[in-house]
Design an enzyme around this catalytic site. Sequence first.
Site, PDB file in Angstrom:
ATOM      1  N   CYS A   1      45.235  50.361  34.107  1.00 34.60           N
ATOM      2  CA  CYS A   1      46.096  50.089  35.267  1.00 34.60           C
ATOM      3  C   CYS A   1      47.439  49.538  34.825  1.00 34.60           C
ATOM      4  O   CYS A   1      48.389  49.534  35.578  1.00 34.60           O
ATOM      5  CB  CYS A   1      45.431  49.111  36.201  1.00 34.60           C
ATOM      6  SG  CYS A   1      45.203  47.508  35.441  1.00 34.60           S
TER       7      CYS A   1
ATOM      8  N   SER B   1      41.413  51.966  42.753  1.00 39.11           N
ATOM      9  CA  SER B   1      42.602  52.725  43.155  1.00 39.11           C
ATOM     10  C   SER B   1      43.146  52.206  44.494  1.00 39.11           C
ATOM     11  O   SER B   1      42.420  51.576  45.278  1.00 39.11           O
ATOM     12  CB  SER B   1      42.237  54.205  43.272  1.00 39.11           C
ATOM     13  OG  SER B   1      41.228  54.363  44.237  1.00 39.11           O
TER      14      SER B   1
END
Length: 497
Positions: free
Chosen positions: A281, A226
């Site tokens: 992602c 992240s």
Amino acid sequence: MRQIQHWIDGQLTGGTSGRVGEVFNPATGEQTGEVELGSAGDVDRAVQSARSAFETWRFSSLTQRQNIMFAFRELVAGRKMDFAKLLTAEHGKTIDDALGEVQRGLEVVEFACNIAHLLKGDFSEQVSTGVDTYTIRQPLGVVAGITPFNFPAMVPMWMYPIAIACGNTFVLKPSEKDPSCSLFAAELLAEAGLPEGVFNVVNGDKEAVDALLTHPLVAAVSFVGSTPIARYIYETGTSHGKRVQALGGAKNHMIVLPDADMDLAADAAVSAGYGSAGERCMAISAVVAVGDAGDSLIDGVRTRIEKLKVGPGHETGVEMGPLVTRQHLEKVRGYVDAGEKAGALLVADGRDLVVEGHEKGFFLGPTLFDNVTTEMSIYTDEIFGPVLSTVRMEHFEEAIRLINENPYGNGTAVFTNDGGAARKFQSEIEVGMVGINVPIPVPLSFYSFGGWKHSIFGSHAIYGPEGVHFYSRQKVVISRWADPIHRGVDLGFPTHG
Ligand code: NAD
């Protein structure tokens, strides 16, 4: 309950921290394993093993390294289903999706099989009288990889095959949520003939990560995860003198222009929005419908998701599995609550989904919002779940501006039949990976993967040619052998002639 240890110096080994993490089967909600959370001492043991292996591995021949990669390639290809089963049991994604993940990782192994070609240097003869100049690329030393939960087989394979083939030794710290694929890879690398200590796995959390980031013998760190953690890894690693590439999170937009093939666009939005339950992602999380594209697109997406089969990933016919943990499920549900409260139109609500026989699994059905505005948290945040937001815009230029103003820049796509519009998009969009009528533009292994803006910290994208550059450093040699000219002592700055 499975006990999941570390892999150091060519074997499974227990750690010293006394701390463990819980590993779940997301489809049943049951805890299935206990993973050791490595201490700084465990990390040091792995790094020392890798450092001592480096002393010989760095001098192994290119042929030897390639042969090991070829053998590893064969083993992974033959054991794809074993990887997929491990993956589905800890991550939750469907077996088909897991097989696809292993295949995409395997492509990087195949790329590394040809490392000799990629490590070639340059040569210039006679740059000065009797003087030649050439470059060689050499390994860095011990390099570390820190990886996320959502691709537990593929993302580590973006890193270690290239790093090892370049002559480095490797310490991997996989996600503590689904650590087993990394240990399986370690066993297969050993079976392929990789010497002890060249590849190590330390399981763990922040404690192990911090130990890697500050260890004086770690030369470089590759991270995928992240954005806040990517920034932390980059800042901490570089301030400790390491080369760092840190790939972060995303908020990927897909623009649909009114002239697009609406069936193609709706299929793509559903595949890219809900595949792997949105835990990718490169997942599309915001669809930008331009002009009058919105109504038919929303209709197309809604009718398709009504038919999606959600259930345990190992069951035949299931198209979407559960989320990874209960905590993550609650977080994603919270976003759906917030979107509804903020006034977005909830076209499909996945919160009430019950999967029969798996009532305790971490399931959320496909969820679709329309009329989303840019200040809503379902728009601003990376949700990382099966929640697709639709933003409506009048003009193409506005849609491009919207994407360019977004802090993330991982992937994006445009759906159109207008070549001029597509060309304008590829030229003006400030995003690292662009799809034209392709919703998930993940490059093959002979290109490199990397976003822009807050989706990456550091100057190297991952795998492909940029991966080779990241895991090697250039040495330039200026050499005079033939007919040395004795000019005597000269304190002037060297010039050529
Ligand atoms: P995460 O950032 O929570 O964890 C990634 C790794 O960092 C794990 O190994 C974890 O143990 C470690 N970590 C977590 N918190 C830490 C801390 N405070 N200090 C040090 N280390 C810490 O990410 P995740 O939830 O596992 O994965 C999902 C995220 O990864 C999403 O944001 C997704 O977009 C991103 N991702 C990005 C890419 C890409 O290529 N850009 C690819 C896959 C996933």
